[in-house]
Structure formats: structure tokens, C-alpha cells
Design a protein around this motif. Structure first.
Motif, PDB file in Angstrom:
ATOM      1  N   ILE A  41       1.108  -1.303   0.499  1.00 58.81           N
ATOM      2  CA  ILE A  41      -0.022   0.373  -0.086  1.00 58.81           C
ATOM      3  C   ILE A  41       0.688   1.103  -0.565  1.00 58.81           C
ATOM      4  CG2 ILE A  41      -1.641   1.467   1.082  1.00 58.81           C
ATOM      5  CD1 ILE A  41      -2.713  -1.482   2.400  1.00 58.81           C
ATOM      6  N   GLU A  42       0.399   2.238  -0.725  1.00 56.84           N
ATOM      7  CA  GLU A  42       1.602   3.543  -0.700  1.00 56.84           C
ATOM      8  C   GLU A  42       0.183   4.521  -0.496  1.00 56.84           C
ATOM      9  OE1 GLU A  42       3.975   6.294  -3.528  1.00 56.84           O
ATOM     10  OE2 GLU A  42       3.725   4.558  -5.092  1.00 56.84           O
ATOM     11  N   LEU A  43       0.616   5.400   0.267  1.00 60.60           N
ATOM     12  CA  LEU A  43      -0.381   6.686   1.197  1.00 60.60           C
ATOM     13  C   LEU A  43       0.467   8.410   0.616  1.00 60.60           C
ATOM     14  CD1 LEU A  43      -0.447   5.517   5.096  1.00 60.60           C
ATOM     15  CD2 LEU A  43      -2.319   4.764   2.665  1.00 60.60           C
ATOM     16  N   GLY A  44       0.076   8.146   0.375  1.00 59.98           N
ATOM     17  CA  GLY A  44      -0.381   9.944  -0.547  1.00 59.98           C
ATOM     18  C   GLY A  44       0.339   9.998  -1.883  1.00 59.98           C
ATOM     19  N   PRO A  45       0.632   8.481  -2.642  1.00 61.83           N
ATOM     20  CA  PRO A  45       1.988   8.216  -3.854  1.00 61.83           C
ATOM     21  C   PRO A  45       2.279   9.872  -4.472  1.00 61.83           C
ATOM     22  CG  PRO A  45       0.091   7.523  -4.359  1.00 61.83           C
ATOM     23  CD  PRO A  45      -0.648   7.803  -2.985  1.00 61.83           C
ATOM     24  N   GLY A  46       1.475  11.172  -4.514  1.00 57.65           N
ATOM     25  CA  GLY A  46       1.739  12.236  -5.502  1.00 57.65           C
ATOM     26  C   GLY A  46       1.333  11.407  -6.995  1.00 57.65           C
ATOM     27  N   VAL A  98     -13.888  -2.571   4.505  1.00 58.79           N
ATOM     28  CA  VAL A  98     -12.507  -3.951   4.705  1.00 58.79           C
ATOM     29  C   VAL A  98     -11.886  -3.538   2.936  1.00 58.79           C
ATOM     30  CG1 VAL A  98     -12.920  -6.311   4.334  1.00 58.79           C
ATOM     31  CG2 VAL A  98     -14.683  -5.029   6.222  1.00 58.79           C
ATOM     32  N   LEU A  99     -10.925  -3.163   3.134  1.00 57.48           N
ATOM     33  CA  LEU A  99     -10.119  -3.201   2.114  1.00 57.48           C
ATOM     34  C   LEU A  99      -9.245  -4.145   1.084  1.00 57.48           C
ATOM     35  CD1 LEU A  99      -8.881   0.797   1.771  1.00 57.48           C
ATOM     36  CD2 LEU A  99     -10.887  -0.340   1.387  1.00 57.48           C
ATOM     37  N   PHE A 100      -8.454  -5.043   2.104  1.00 55.52           N
ATOM     38  CA  PHE A 100      -7.742  -6.362   1.952  1.00 55.52           C
ATOM     39  C   PHE A 100      -8.244  -7.075   3.006  1.00 55.52           C
ATOM     40  CE2 PHE A 100      -5.790  -2.060   1.321  1.00 55.52           C
ATOM     41  CZ  PHE A 100      -5.429  -2.508   0.160  1.00 55.52           C
ATOM     42  N   GLN A 101      -8.180  -8.530   2.920  1.00 57.85           N
ATOM     43  CA  GLN A 101      -8.184  -9.354   4.063  1.00 57.85           C
ATOM     44  C   GLN A 101      -6.826  -9.140   5.096  1.00 57.85           C
ATOM     45  OE1 GLN A 101      -7.035 -12.895   2.247  1.00 57.85           O
ATOM     46  NE2 GLN A 101      -6.918 -14.029   4.436  1.00 57.85           N
ATOM     47  N   GLU A 102      -7.865  -9.469   6.518  1.00 58.18           N
ATOM     48  CA  GLU A 102      -6.728  -8.718   7.197  1.00 58.18           C
ATOM     49  C   GLU A 102      -5.311  -9.504   7.677  1.00 58.18           C
ATOM     50  OE1 GLU A 102      -7.602  -7.870  11.066  1.00 58.18           O
ATOM     51  OE2 GLU A 102      -9.923  -7.062  10.221  1.00 58.18           O
ATOM     52  N   ALA A 103      -3.960  -8.898   7.695  1.00 53.07           N
ATOM     53  CA  ALA A 103      -2.595  -9.106   7.508  1.00 53.07           C
ATOM     54  C   ALA A 103      -2.495  -9.634   6.198  1.00 53.07           C
ATOM     55  CB  ALA A 103      -2.579 -10.295   8.779  1.00 53.07           C
ATOM     56  N   SER A 104      -1.973  -9.090   5.266  1.00 49.46           N
ATOM     57  CA  SER A 104      -2.362  -9.485   4.153  1.00 49.46           C
ATOM     58  C   SER A 104      -1.496  -8.441   2.996  1.00 49.46           C
ATOM     59  CB  SER A 104      -3.530 -10.029   3.082  1.00 49.46           C
ATOM     60  OG  SER A 104      -4.372  -8.404   2.985  1.00 49.46           O
ATOM     61  N   LEU A 126      -2.175   5.078  11.054  1.00 48.73           N
ATOM     62  CA  LEU A 126      -1.200   3.890  11.649  1.00 48.73           C
ATOM     63  C   LEU A 126      -2.111   2.686  12.568  1.00 48.73           C
ATOM     64  CD1 LEU A 126       1.941   5.700  12.971  1.00 48.73           C
ATOM     65  CD2 LEU A 126       1.497   4.714  11.723  1.00 48.73           C
ATOM     66  N   ARG A 127      -3.132   3.090  12.628  1.00 45.28           N
ATOM     67  CA  ARG A 127      -3.978   1.798  12.894  1.00 45.28           C
ATOM     68  C   ARG A 127      -5.141   1.200  11.848  1.00 45.28           C
ATOM     69  NH1 ARG A 127      -6.534   5.111  16.981  1.00 45.28           N
ATOM     70  NH2 ARG A 127      -4.949   4.468  19.446  1.00 45.28           N
ATOM     71  N   GLY A 128      -4.830   1.623  11.053  1.00 41.78           N
ATOM     72  CA  GLY A 128      -5.315   1.429   9.811  1.00 41.78           C
ATOM     73  C   GLY A 128      -4.595   0.144   8.836  1.00 41.78           C
ATOM     74  N   ALA A 129      -3.474   0.799   8.404  1.00 40.57           N
ATOM     75  CA  ALA A 129      -1.826   0.355   7.824  1.00 40.57           C
ATOM     76  C   ALA A 129      -1.303  -0.824   8.430  1.00 40.57           C
ATOM     77  CB  ALA A 129      -0.639   0.954   8.378  1.00 40.57           C
ATOM     78  N   PHE A 130      -1.639  -0.719  10.205  1.00 39.68           N
ATOM     79  CA  PHE A 130      -1.310  -2.501  11.048  1.00 39.68           C
ATOM     80  C   PHE A 130      -2.489  -2.978  10.828  1.00 39.68           C
ATOM     81  CE2 PHE A 130       2.333   0.074  11.790  1.00 39.68           C
ATOM     82  CZ  PHE A 130       3.255  -0.901  11.716  1.00 39.68           C
ATOM     83  N   ARG A 131      -3.473  -2.888  10.941  1.00 33.88           N
ATOM     84  CA  ARG A 131      -4.413  -3.945  10.876  1.00 33.88           C
ATOM     85  C   ARG A 131      -4.553  -4.741   9.354  1.00 33.88           C
ATOM     86  NH1 ARG A 131     -10.712  -1.882   8.862  1.00 33.88           N
ATOM     87  NH2 ARG A 131     -11.412  -4.142   8.642  1.00 33.88           N
ATOM     88  N   PHE A 132      -3.908  -4.530   7.964  1.00 35.76           N
ATOM     89  CA  PHE A 132      -3.885  -5.215   6.994  1.00 35.76           C
ATOM     90  C   PHE A 132      -2.135  -5.603   6.459  1.00 35.76           C
ATOM     91  CE2 PHE A 132      -7.136  -1.660   6.256  1.00 35.76           C
ATOM     92  CZ  PHE A 132      -8.401  -2.297   5.519  1.00 35.76           C
ATOM     93  N   LEU A 133      -1.430  -5.288   7.726  1.00 33.23           N
ATOM     94  CA  LEU A 133      -0.079  -5.664   7.630  1.00 33.23           C
ATOM     95  C   LEU A 133       0.029  -6.586   7.998  1.00 33.23           C
ATOM     96  CD1 LEU A 133       2.439  -2.240   8.354  1.00 33.23           C
ATOM     97  CD2 LEU A 133       2.706  -3.848   6.441  1.00 33.23           C
TER      98      LEU A 133
END
Length: 188
Positions: A41-46, A98-104, A126-133
Motif C-alpha cells: 500500500i502506498e499512502l499519498g503517492p502524489g 474492508v479493503l484487504f484481507q486482514e494481515a495480508s 497507523l491503526r488502519g495500516a497495521f490492521r492490514f500489515l
């Protein structure tokens, strides 16, 4: 350069800089990422400078999810990276969907202006990102200061650690890159 300047004039807090990231910064922030990392996932890729570096590191374009708040940037990214998933949304909303399977997800690369944000919003991102990491996944971010832009109190609250992975003066302005990961317990 023009899209960044235009967005910065329109809303200075919405972009991290008045200029896109340079190739040296893109290389530094992606140095630990490869095709083996898995989806990113890239956040703020511009405009996609770091996105290009991710692809050069071997991440398949279809394994990229680009989360961009600026509508002009989102349209540009859809044209430049047609196989990537481009989401026009605020990164703070990651945890509400729910954008991805969690921890994927293997890695998150952040180009957001964290220093310009309220701590509450940074915590949501950070909570959102680490939910999916995945448990071994990492969150990479850069800052124009020498210290991590996520406050120590927030890192502690979220049980995360920040490690400096490098600095580059070949960027305008010079930048530092940090890897955020879950703290490892002694019995892990």
C-alpha cells in the motif's frame, strides 16, 4: 512539479512538500522492499515517483494499492499505473473499510505530511495500516527532520518501534527514512 505546487497552494496541509520526492529518496524508502514482500500500500503517492521505484524493485503493478486524497493526483495515477488499484480517499479512513484481507499486506510506504497532521489522525492512519500489515510487515515513512515524525508517545501507545534506515541529502528538501514495525516481545 506543477501539480504539487497547485495542490499546495489550494491546500498546504494536503501535501508533504511543494515538490515531488526525488529518485534518491524513492530508492532509499523502497530499499527493503522486493517482489518477495507481497502486496504494498502506498499512502499519498502524489505523481508516482515512489510508485515507479516500487515497480523497479520488482513489486508487480497489480500488487500496488495507491491511496491518494488529491483528485488530480488520483486521476494521474490511474493513467500512469492502470494495473494498480487507485483509491481516492483519505488515508485516515483505512480502518473504516474492508479493503484487504486482514494481515495480508507486506509493506506500507507513506508519503504523507505526518508532521502537519493532528496526532489523532496519525493514529488512525497507523491503526488502519497495521490492521492490514502481516505480523512481519513494515510501514516506511520519510520526514524532512532528523527525528521520526510519529511522536514517541503514539509509537508507545500503538506498541510500535521506529528505526532510522537512512538519510539522503539528494532530495529537496533532504529527508530521513524510518521503518515502523510492531515491537517484538522477548518470547517472540
Amino acid at each position: 512539479m506543477v501539480p504539487f505546487l497547485r495542490e499546495w497552494i489550494r491546500n498546504p496541509r494536503s501535501v508533504a512538500s511543494v515538490a515531488p520526492s526525488g529518485r534518491a529518496l524513492a530508492s532509499l524508502i523502497t530499499q527493503e522492499i522486493s517482489s518477495a514482500t507481497g502486496p504494498v500500500i502506498e499512502l499519498g503517492p502524489g505523481t508516482g515517483v515512489i510508485t515507479h521505484a516500487l515497480i523497479e524493485r520488482g513489486v508487480p503493478e497489480q500488487d500496488l494499492t495507491l491511496v491518494e486524497y488529491g483528485s488530480d493526483f488520483a486521476r494521474l495515477l490511474q493513467m500512469r499505473f492502470p494495473q494498480a488499484r487507485v483509491l481516492w480517499m483519505d488515508a485516515a479512513a483505512l480502518n473504516r473499510h474492508v479493503l484487504f484481507q486482514e494481515a495480508s499486506i507486506g509493506a506500507v510506504v507513506c508519503g504523507l505530511g505526518i508532521l502537519n497532521m493532528e496526532q489523532r489522525k496519525v493514529a488512525e492512519i497507523l491503526r488502519g495500516a497495521f490492521r492490514f500489515l502481516r505480523p512481519d510487515g513494515a510501514f516506511f515513512l520519510y520526514t524532512y527532520g532528523g527525528r521520526c515524525s510519529v511522536p514517541d508517545t503514539l509509537l508507545e501507545e500503538l506498541d510500535l518501534e521506529a528505526i532510522l534506515i537512512g538519510r539522503t541529502v539528494r532530495n529537496i528538501p533532504p529527508a530521513s527514512v524510518f521503518r515502523l514495525s510492531r515491537r517484538r516481545t522477548m518470547d517472540a
